[in-house]
Design a protein around this motif. Structure first.
Motif, PDB file in Angstrom:
ATOM      1  N   ARG A  68      -0.862  -1.504  -7.653  1.00 40.92           N
ATOM      2  CA  ARG A  68       0.596  -1.437  -7.723  1.00 40.92           C
ATOM      3  C   ARG A  68       1.106  -0.694  -6.497  1.00 40.92           C
ATOM      4  O   ARG A  68       0.488   0.272  -6.048  1.00 40.92           O
ATOM      5  N   VAL A  69       2.226  -1.148  -5.975  1.00 38.11           N
ATOM      6  CA  VAL A  69       2.858  -0.505  -4.833  1.00 38.11           C
ATOM      7  C   VAL A  69       4.321  -0.275  -5.197  1.00 38.11           C
ATOM      8  O   VAL A  69       4.989  -1.184  -5.693  1.00 38.11           O
ATOM      9  N   ARG A 103      14.626   3.357   6.278  1.00 36.71           N
ATOM     10  CA  ARG A 103      15.170   3.855   5.007  1.00 36.71           C
ATOM     11  C   ARG A 103      14.065   4.289   4.036  1.00 36.71           C
ATOM     12  O   ARG A 103      14.343   4.931   3.036  1.00 36.71           O
ATOM     13  N   LEU A 104      12.818   3.909   4.320  1.00 36.75           N
ATOM     14  CA  LEU A 104      11.717   4.294   3.434  1.00 36.75           C
ATOM     15  C   LEU A 104      11.456   5.788   3.527  1.00 36.75           C
ATOM     16  O   LEU A 104      11.489   6.373   4.603  1.00 36.75           O
ATOM     17  N   LYS A 105      11.169   6.387   2.369  1.00 32.66           N
ATOM     18  CA  LYS A 105      10.886   7.815   2.313  1.00 32.66           C
ATOM     19  C   LYS A 105       9.439   8.099   1.920  1.00 32.66           C
ATOM     20  O   LYS A 105       8.881   9.121   2.289  1.00 32.66           O
ATOM     21  N   SER A 106       8.834   7.200   1.138  1.00 33.28           N
ATOM     22  CA  SER A 106       7.439   7.367   0.730  1.00 33.28           C
ATOM     23  C   SER A 106       6.927   6.054   0.154  1.00 33.28           C
ATOM     24  O   SER A 106       7.699   5.150  -0.163  1.00 33.28           O
ATOM     25  N   VAL A 107       5.606   5.988   0.041  1.00 35.89           N
ATOM     26  CA  VAL A 107       4.928   4.831  -0.539  1.00 35.89           C
ATOM     27  C   VAL A 107       4.014   5.361  -1.637  1.00 35.89           C
ATOM     28  O   VAL A 107       3.318   6.367  -1.441  1.00 35.89           O
ATOM     29  N   HIS A 108       4.020   4.698  -2.777  1.00 36.24           N
ATOM     30  CA  HIS A 108       3.206   5.114  -3.925  1.00 36.24           C
ATOM     31  C   HIS A 108       2.293   3.952  -4.290  1.00 36.24           C
ATOM     32  O   HIS A 108       2.765   2.826  -4.486  1.00 36.24           O
ATOM     33  N   MET A 136      -0.594   7.298  -6.325  1.00 31.30           N
ATOM     34  CA  MET A 136      -0.789   8.300  -5.281  1.00 31.30           C
ATOM     35  C   MET A 136       0.397   8.244  -4.318  1.00 31.30           C
ATOM     36  O   MET A 136       0.930   7.168  -4.052  1.00 31.30           O
ATOM     37  N   TRP A 137       0.796   9.399  -3.785  1.00 29.49           N
ATOM     38  CA  TRP A 137       1.908   9.497  -2.845  1.00 29.49           C
ATOM     39  C   TRP A 137       1.377   9.430  -1.420  1.00 29.49           C
ATOM     40  O   TRP A 137       0.372  10.068  -1.089  1.00 29.49           O
ATOM     41  N   PHE A 138       2.071   8.659  -0.576  1.00 26.05           N
ATOM     42  CA  PHE A 138       1.719   8.586   0.847  1.00 26.05           C
ATOM     43  C   PHE A 138       2.992   8.664   1.680  1.00 26.05           C
ATOM     44  O   PHE A 138       4.041   8.127   1.289  1.00 26.05           O
ATOM     45  N   ALA A 139       2.883   9.289   2.827  1.00 30.84           N
ATOM     46  CA  ALA A 139       3.986   9.287   3.787  1.00 30.84           C
ATOM     47  C   ALA A 139       4.143   7.872   4.333  1.00 30.84           C
ATOM     48  O   ALA A 139       3.169   7.102   4.391  1.00 30.84           O
ATOM     49  N   VAL A 140       5.326   7.534   4.742  1.00 29.07           N
ATOM     50  CA  VAL A 140       5.604   6.195   5.268  1.00 29.07           C
ATOM     51  C   VAL A 140       4.697   5.890   6.465  1.00 29.07           C
ATOM     52  O   VAL A 140       4.242   4.753   6.633  1.00 29.07           O
ATOM     53  N   HIS A 145      -2.176   2.131   7.403  1.00 27.96           N
ATOM     54  CA  HIS A 145      -3.549   2.454   6.991  1.00 27.96           C
ATOM     55  C   HIS A 145      -3.813   1.942   5.576  1.00 27.96           C
ATOM     56  O   HIS A 145      -4.892   1.394   5.295  1.00 27.96           O
ATOM     57  N   LEU A 146      -2.839   2.108   4.668  1.00 28.50           N
ATOM     58  CA  LEU A 146      -2.994   1.620   3.299  1.00 28.50           C
ATOM     59  C   LEU A 146      -3.200   0.111   3.265  1.00 28.50           C
ATOM     60  O   LEU A 146      -4.062  -0.397   2.545  1.00 28.50           O
ATOM     61  N   VAL A 147      -2.406  -0.600   4.031  1.00 26.15           N
ATOM     62  CA  VAL A 147      -2.525  -2.064   4.077  1.00 26.15           C
ATOM     63  C   VAL A 147      -3.881  -2.460   4.650  1.00 26.15           C
ATOM     64  O   VAL A 147      -4.571  -3.317   4.088  1.00 26.15           O
ATOM     65  N   ASP A 148      -4.271  -1.841   5.756  1.00 29.47           N
ATOM     66  CA  ASP A 148      -5.558  -2.169   6.380  1.00 29.47           C
ATOM     67  C   ASP A 148      -6.718  -1.881   5.427  1.00 29.47           C
ATOM     68  O   ASP A 148      -7.642  -2.693   5.292  1.00 29.47           O
TER      69      ASP A 148
END
Length: 152
Positions: A68-69, A103-108, A136-140, A145-148
């Motif tokens: 899930r993203v 506009r993105l602040k974070s990715v979960h 999990m929380w990730f900075a934008v 890296h998450l996609v790769d």
């Protein structure tokens, strides 16, 4: 207004490639705790409403990695149209226009180790297989890296 957008790894990759999330309107969720409510708890509920919607997106895209993203973004009020209540502290909203990367602040995102449970939850809407898994929380800046990592 702070909103949570359901997504998938391929949709996140497209956003990174294009510099914006396209689609009109885009469905998102926002905290709506009211003056006496707990805004932090409401934001948590809004994020997990988006995670639930992400499961439906995964069901529609069998090739997407089973994670899930949820994208958190700060959007101007003029771009948001309230659609409906989604529980006590959450509103489902429609975003008019694209969501720019800035506009993105974070990715979960789900941990890769829970992919089997997420696959089960995406395949069976009545399943509670994803219920106990925290995003999990990730900075934008970590999104590429998450996609790769998810597509290796």
């Amino acid at each position: 207004m702070y909103v949570f957008l359901p997504s998938t790894v391929p949709a996140l990759a497209a956003l990174l490639d294009e510099g914006r999330l396209e689609g009109t309107p885009l469905t998102a969720f926002t905290a709506d705790a009211g003056p006496d409510g707990d805004s932090e708890e409401a934001e948590y509920a809004a994020m997990y409403a988006a995670a639930e919607a992400s499961l439906r997106m995964l069901a529609a895209d069998p090739a997407a990695p089973r994670r899930r993203v949820v994208l958190a973004a700060e959007m101007p009020d003029r771009a948001i149209e309230h659609e409906a209540r989604h529980g006590a502290d959450v509103a489902r909203v429609l975003l008019q226009g694209a969501v720019p990367y800035k506009r993105l602040k974070s990715v979960h995102v789900d941990d890769p180790d829970v992919a089997e449970d997420i696959a089960e939850a995406a395949a069976d809407p009545d399943s509670d297989a994803a219920e106990d898994h925290e995003l999990m929380w990730f900075a934008v800046q970590e999104a590429r890296h998450l996609v790769d990592e998810a597509t290796e």
